[in-house]
Design an enzyme around this catalytic site. Structure first.
Site, PDB file in Angstrom:
ATOM      1  CG  ASP A  25      -5.793  -7.587  -5.465  1.00  0.00           C
ATOM      2  OD1 ASP A  25      -6.153  -8.728  -5.158  1.00  0.00           O
ATOM      3  OD2 ASP A  25      -5.332  -6.780  -4.646  1.00  0.00           O
ATOM      4  CG  HIS A  66      -1.870  -1.072   1.357  1.00  0.00           C
ATOM      5  ND1 HIS A  66      -1.775  -2.067   2.302  1.00  0.00           N
ATOM      6  CD2 HIS A  66      -2.984  -1.345   0.636  1.00  0.00           C
ATOM      7  CE1 HIS A  66      -2.788  -2.899   2.162  1.00  0.00           C
ATOM      8  NE2 HIS A  66      -3.536  -2.498   1.162  1.00  0.00           N
TER       9      HIS A  66
HETATM   10  O1  PAF Z   1      -7.889  -4.023  -3.390  1.00  0.00           O
HETATM   11  C1  PAF Z   1      -8.559  -3.663  -2.397  1.00  0.00           C
HETATM   12  O2  PAF Z   1      -8.037  -3.408  -1.303  1.00  0.00           O
HETATM   13  C2  PAF Z   1     -10.067  -3.525  -2.545  1.00  0.00           C
HETATM   14  O3  PAF Z   1     -10.576  -4.492  -3.389  1.00  0.00           O
HETATM   15  C3  PAF Z   1     -10.504  -2.122  -2.959  1.00  0.00           C
HETATM   16  C4  PAF Z   1     -10.006  -1.758  -4.352  1.00  0.00           C
HETATM   17  C5  PAF Z   1     -10.000  -1.087  -1.965  1.00  0.00           C
HETATM   18  C6  PAF Z   1     -12.032  -2.046  -2.997  1.00  0.00           C
HETATM   19  O4  PAF Z   1     -12.572  -2.351  -1.757  1.00  0.00           O
END
Ligand code: PAF
Length: 273
Positions: free
Chosen positions: A147, A34
């Site tokens: 993802d 993140h």
């Molecule tokens: O990847 C994630 O953390 C979630 O799928 C997101 C994009 C924040 C949507 O809830």
């Protein structure tokens, strides 16, 4: 850093921002992955907004919505130290009402691979991303390549709906031993964590095969499945960047994906070739 919990307040605050706005949507339990998105947004934009919202509509019944790690205070500190300007942390009732207009993922690409094993998951993802995009109105939004299908579907939604938002794909961040960072890694016992390394090991083997000139998808998948044998595997797949299945790896246009359980924890990983 300002923390905002109300939708109306977030929308008002956004109206006052001039220049380019970068947005990093997250479900919290923040890690280096993140942080790499946040740092990139800070570098490329005049303002950076991060959201933390564990979105109930993207979890299927029986999945880990209740136990999904919530570390709001630690996350707040991480964002503050990183230099985030606005942190949006709404409660569920702020975001969802009753009998709402739905958002549907594409019938094919939203229901293969992740969408096959988690039917409806991407409806929920696209629903929350749509809501967040309307609230935050970013110029750029940052998504991790880990993802990969989510990234593809968000890019597709933005294209399909003629939405003027740049989706910025960001590299997968791994621990030193190769494990792709994920908030769900927190669930792993030491033994499960070492078994989880088989995902990245299988992908490394695939990449090496490609380097050696082996491009046949079946041959590569068979090798990967051998490595992954101790785990409960959901899928090993080789697709192009539009998520069409490939028989032959196409250099520069391929993603090799894997989903498997280590203990009770479902993990995904991939490599872009
Ligand atoms: O990847 C994630 O953390 C979630 O799928 C997101 C994009 C924040 C949507 O809830």
């Amino acid at each position: 850093m300002e923390t905002i919990t109300k939708v109306q307040e977030m929308m008002e605050r956004r109206k006052g921002l001039e220049g380019r706005v970068g947005f990093v949507p997250t479900m919290g339990a923040l890690h280096q992955g993140h942080l790499s998105l946040i740092e990139r947004s800070l570098k490329e934009n005049d303002h950076t907004i991060v959201s933390i919202f564990v979105n109930p509509t993207q979890f299927l019944p029986g999945e880990d919505y209740e136990r999904y790690p919530r570390r709001y205070e630690a996350d707040r500190r991480i964002c503050e130290v990183a230099g985030v300007e606005l942190l949006f942390m709404p409660e569920v009732h702020e975001i969802y009402g009753v009998d709402e207009v739905g958002i549907k993922a594409p019938k094919v690409k939203g229901y293969i691979l992740e969408g096959y094993f988690r039917p409806g998951h991407f409806d929920g993802v696209l629903q929350i991303v749509t809501k967040l995009f309307h609230i935050v109105r970013p110029d750029r939004a940052y998504f991790g390549k880990k993802d990969a299908q989510q990234l593809y579907l968000v890019q597709k939604m933005v294209r399909d709906l003629f939405w003027d938002i740049e989706i910025v794909p960001c590299e997968i961040v791994r621990d030193r031993d190769g494990l792709a960072l994920s908030s769900r890694n927190l669930y792993l016992s030491p033994q499960e964590r070492s078994q989880a390394l088989l995902l990245s090991k299988s992908l490394k083997r695939a990449a090496k095969m490609v380097q050696e000139g082996i491009l046949d998808a079946q041959t590569i998948k068979a090798q990967m499945e051998e490595i992954l044998a101790p785990l409960e595997v959901e899928y090993v797949e080789i697709v192009d960047r539009e998520f069409n299945r490939l028989d032959q790896v196409e250099i520069g246009n391929t993603i090799i994906l894997v989903a498997a359980y280590s203990g009770g924890t479902r993990l995904i990983d991939n490599i872009w070739i």
